[in-house]
Enzyme design. Structure first.
Site, PDB file in Angstrom:
ATOM      1  N   GLY A 181      46.538  67.914 -68.923  1.00 41.30           N
ATOM      2  CA  GLY A 181      45.496  66.895 -69.139  1.00 41.30           C
ATOM      3  C   GLY A 181      45.082  66.296 -67.809  1.00 41.30           C
TER       4      GLY A 181
ATOM      5  N   GLY B  52      41.681  64.373 -67.346  1.00 42.15           N
ATOM      6  CA  GLY B  52      41.432  63.170 -68.145  1.00 42.15           C
ATOM      7  C   GLY B  52      41.510  61.905 -67.310  1.00 42.15           C
TER       8      GLY B  52
ATOM      9  N   ASP C  59      44.350  71.755 -67.593  1.00 40.21           N
ATOM     10  CA  ASP C  59      43.606  71.083 -68.649  1.00 40.21           C
ATOM     11  C   ASP C  59      42.996  72.168 -69.525  1.00 40.21           C
ATOM     12  OD1 ASP C  59      42.341  67.881 -68.583  1.00 40.21           O
ATOM     13  OD2 ASP C  59      41.655  69.302 -70.097  1.00 40.21           O
ATOM     14  N   ILE C  60      42.553  71.738 -70.706  1.00 39.93           N
ATOM     15  CA  ILE C  60      41.941  72.702 -71.624  1.00 39.93           C
ATOM     16  C   ILE C  60      40.528  73.055 -71.157  1.00 39.93           C
ATOM     17  CG2 ILE C  60      40.983  70.992 -73.244  1.00 39.93           C
ATOM     18  CD1 ILE C  60      42.417  73.021 -75.389  1.00 39.93           C
ATOM     19  N   ARG C  61      39.976  72.207 -70.255  1.00 42.46           N
ATOM     20  CA  ARG C  61      38.625  72.459 -69.727  1.00 42.46           C
ATOM     21  C   ARG C  61      38.627  72.243 -68.214  1.00 42.46           C
ATOM     22  NH1 ARG C  61      36.957  66.984 -68.991  1.00 42.46           N
ATOM     23  NH2 ARG C  61      38.454  65.714 -70.123  1.00 42.46           N
TER      24      ARG C  61
ATOM     25  N   TYR D  12      46.645  57.333 -84.415  1.00 44.73           N
ATOM     26  CA  TYR D  12      47.126  57.425 -83.028  1.00 44.73           C
ATOM     27  C   TYR D  12      48.471  56.698 -82.884  1.00 44.73           C
ATOM     28  CZ  TYR D  12      46.913  56.425 -77.944  1.00 44.73           C
ATOM     29  OH  TYR D  12      47.164  56.291 -76.606  1.00 44.73           O
TER      30      TYR D  12
ATOM     31  N   LYS E 121      52.146  58.173 -81.899  1.00 43.93           N
ATOM     32  CA  LYS E 121      52.901  57.699 -80.728  1.00 43.93           C
ATOM     33  C   LYS E 121      54.274  57.157 -81.140  1.00 43.93           C
ATOM     34  CE  LYS E 121      50.144  58.780 -77.405  1.00 43.93           C
ATOM     35  NZ  LYS E 121      50.534  59.821 -76.450  1.00 43.93           N
TER      36      LYS E 121
HETATM   37  C1  AKB Z   1      43.294  53.404 -76.795  1.00 42.38           C
HETATM   38  O1  AKB Z   1      42.543  52.415 -76.799  1.00 42.38           O
HETATM   39  O2  AKB Z   1      43.381  54.213 -77.731  1.00 42.38           O
HETATM   40  C2  AKB Z   1      44.191  53.618 -75.594  1.00 42.38           C
HETATM   41  C3  AKB Z   1      45.526  52.998 -75.778  1.00 42.38           C
HETATM   42  C4  AKB Z   1      45.677  51.538 -75.806  1.00 42.38           C
HETATM   43  O3  AKB Z   1      46.497  53.700 -75.880  1.00 42.38           O
HETATM   44  N1  AKB Z   1      43.562  53.106 -74.420  1.00 42.38           N
END
Ligand code: AKB
Length: 315
Positions: free
Chosen positions: A9, A12, A35-37, A143, A147
């Site tokens: 990554g 990024g 990276d993938i790109r 997300y 995590k």
């Molecule tokens: C997001 O906003 O998704 C990120 C984070 C706080 O992990 N910047």
């Protein structure tokens, strides 16, 4: 002997600046960007670069074996805003890349792994102010769930297999060199570009939404510092809280206004408001301070000055 580092990554938001700094420290040929790109020519021409899909275990293993990699920074992830639109894709990307790296470490193919977690591991039932290292964690975003799960697996691989994995719960990261992608804290970057270009910004969060944030230079320093810390001093193998600065869109707008008097802001919250409302507004990072002497450098004013200067220098 200088060891070889792989950054996944690398094109990024964090990867670009991390690659730059690590190449300065270790020499260009010792830091393999992937990276993938394709990324910027500066990054891909300065040292080794590989197009790599880190969800593919064999492809990742090939690169690691080919370059005799010692440590990996796994910076590829789908962030909070985009993950709400593509839940399964986010889960798959965020988890499969982590498992691939953890399993390669478990099998002795790499010695050290950095994996980024986030303040998104916390949820609406977490204490909002000065959120402690150990507390209630019931994330309500895709997300955040990925995590939090990742943190559990990191700790498990460390305890069960002795994997040297290290991690930070990044707050919102603010930088100008590479655009962020799909985060809830991205408003704090967009606002600078719009202020410079047209003296106006429409915020997708309400004026009083306080979130923990950090200038990118501090985040990179913290990451490298944690990776250099003596193994025995690292008490946390899930992920370390990292505080930085905490402010609202209104406070940030006021700081920009002091430097650009014509600047104006409006507020039109969208779906990201609910995500921000579920996160802490400030973080207690005393564990990182104690274990590896972490201290941030940039306060709100220093960050605003650095952002305005940095963006203007790229025009
Ligand atoms: C997001 O906003 O998704 C990120 C984070 C706080 O992990 N910047």
């Amino acid at each position: 002997m200088v060891t070889k580092t792989l950054i996944i990554g690398a094109c990024g938001q964090i990867g670009t600046e991390l690659t730059e700094i690590l190449r300065e420290e270790k020499g260009n040929d010792n830091v393999i960007a992937s990276d993938i790109r394709e990324g910027s020519k500066d990054l891909t021409n300065a040292g080794p670069f590989e197009i790599l899909d880190a969800t593919n275990y064999d492809a990742l293993e090939d690169v690691i074996v080919h370059y005799n990699i010692d440590e990996v920074y796994l910076m590829a992830a789908m962030l909070s805003g985009t993950a709400e639109k593509f839940p399964m894709k986010a889960w798959d990307l965020n988890m499969s890349t982590l498992f691939n790296a953890l399993n390669l470490a478990k099998d002795g193919k790499i010695n050290k792994l950095f994996w980024p977690s986030s303040i998104a591991v916390f949820g609406p039932t977490t204490p909002k102010e000065n959120t402690p290292q150990q507390t209630i964690m019931e994330p309500s975003t895709v997300y955040g769930i990925s995590k939090q799960t990742g943190e559990r697996w990191c700790e498990y691989y460390h305890k069960r297999y002795g994997v040297d994995v290290r991690s930070i719960r990044y707050p919102g990261l603010i930088s100008y060199k590479t655009a962020p992608g799909g985060g809830t804290t991205d408003y704090a970057i967009e606002i600078f570009h719009d202020a410079i270009e047209g003296n106006y910004y429409k915020s997708f969060l309400t004026e009083d939404t306080a979130l923990p944030m950090m200038y990118m230079d501090d985040a990179i320093q913290a990451t490298i510092q944690l990776m250099k810390t003596d193994h025995a001093k690292i008490q946390i193998r899930s992920s370390y809280n990292l505080g930085g600065i905490s402010f609202t869109p209104k406070e940030l707008a006021k700081a920009i206004n002091k430097r650009i008097p014509q600047f104006e802001i409006d507020y039109e919250p969208d779906f990201r408001q609910a995500i921000a409302d579920s996160w802490p507004s400030s973080i207690d990072d005393s564990q990182a301070q104690n274990d590896w002497q972490w201290k941030h450098t940039y306060d709100l004013d220093a960050m605003v000055d650095a952002m305005l200067k940095g963006i203007k220098s790229t025009k």
